[in-house]
Design an enzyme around this catalytic site. Sequence first.
Site, PDB file in Angstrom:
ATOM      1  N   THR A   1     -14.782  -4.423  -1.853  1.00  0.00           N
ATOM      2  CA  THR A   1     -14.822  -2.995  -1.547  1.00  0.00           C
ATOM      3  C   THR A   1     -14.513  -2.206  -2.820  1.00  0.00           C
ATOM      4  OG1 THR A   1     -12.477  -2.816  -0.899  1.00  0.00           O
ATOM      5  CG2 THR A   1     -14.048  -3.468   0.810  1.00  0.00           C
TER       6      THR A   1
ATOM      7  N   SER B   1     -16.717   0.729  -9.527  1.00  0.00           N
ATOM      8  CA  SER B   1     -15.961   1.291 -10.648  1.00  0.00           C
ATOM      9  C   SER B   1     -14.644   0.548 -10.807  1.00  0.00           C
ATOM     10  CB  SER B   1     -15.687   2.796 -10.450  1.00  0.00           C
ATOM     11  OG  SER B   1     -14.824   2.997  -9.341  1.00  0.00           O
ATOM     12  N   GLY B   2     -14.031   0.733 -11.978  1.00  0.00           N
ATOM     13  CA  GLY B   2     -12.677   0.247 -12.220  1.00  0.00           C
ATOM     14  C   GLY B   2     -12.492  -1.235 -11.957  1.00  0.00           C
TER      15      GLY B   2
ATOM     16  N   ALA C   1     -16.663  -1.609  -5.281  1.00  0.00           N
ATOM     17  CA  ALA C   1     -17.178  -2.463  -6.355  1.00  0.00           C
ATOM     18  C   ALA C   1     -17.863  -1.701  -7.472  1.00  0.00           C
ATOM     19  CB  ALA C   1     -18.159  -3.486  -5.764  1.00  0.00           C
TER      20      ALA C   1
ATOM     21  N   TYR D   1       0.964   7.658  -1.316  1.00  0.00           N
ATOM     22  CA  TYR D   1       0.320   6.514  -1.962  1.00  0.00           C
ATOM     23  C   TYR D   1       1.219   5.280  -1.882  1.00  0.00           C
ATOM     24  CZ  TYR D   1      -1.805   3.533  -5.512  1.00  0.00           C
ATOM     25  OH  TYR D   1      -2.386   2.475  -6.166  1.00  0.00           O
TER      26      TYR D   1
END
Length: 321
Positions: A23, A27-28, A25, A179
Amino acid sequence: MTNREGWTAERMPDMTEKTVVVTGANSGLGYEVTRALARTGATVIMACRRTNHAMTVKGRILTELPDATLDVRELDLADRNSIRAFADDFEATYDDLHVLCNNAGVMAIPRRETDDNFEMQFGVNHLGHFALTGLLFDSLLETPGETRVVTQSSSLHERGDIDFGDLHGEQAYDKRDAYAQSKLANLLFAYELDRRLDDAGIEDVLSVACHPGYASTNLQRRGPEQEGSLIRLWVMRLANAMFAQSAERGALPMLYAATADGVMGGDYIGPGGLMNMRGLPEVQSSSEQSYDESAANRLWKISEDMTGVTYDFAQSKAADD
């Protein structure tokens, strides 16, 4: 604490004929995980909200790795209908699921809600992945051999508390606390899934948690951008430049958890260098509250109620018998 000194992506096993869902996928960390898995021969389903961008990223990987097998599929973890549609489409297309990488996330953003009226960070980071894992649970069970669920947390879970009286920050909201709560929820889920698998006698599905340390990704940028804070954006960029490791390095704990030999259910993998912010993967301990079985059980039941997704471990064991 077990040291995994020396493990890098070059030590990943051959993943040919293995199917992996990642999930976030595009970027980063998700991009680096996808790229590394593709290099080892895995079929990688790139589960992304922005499929146009994901197709561009797929093309970039194929330029480097022309034989890679990549499948871009739409998945919006903020929308339960999208999650169900993704799971249905996956099961209609693929017979096996060897690894589910619960990687996508949002970080320290102004308060927003998902399509299902959940606070966005709790909804995407925890509830979305809880639902996705449950809907793909049969695929994990029915795949021959060992399969793994790898859930991405964060070292910031250590400042987290599960506010059962105000899970969605409707009474009071702090973006960083929200967060941290979502990342603690990730660990409570991963460990509770491991316990329930063990109690059901299911030995071929492992639930593993990981964290990337301090890695330079787009994740840190989203909050300042949504707030329109240029000062915070520049501070973030400066901190990343001075202290963060690369996203490629930050992806190593998830890659280790997903592929390495010797990984056990309930493991927590993170970088073993300075303050666990950087370095190569090792098995670590998370915060005391992350091992609270009472809180984990309560969160599990609430998550089932909120998502409408249940895990039938007893039926799964009966099918194995």
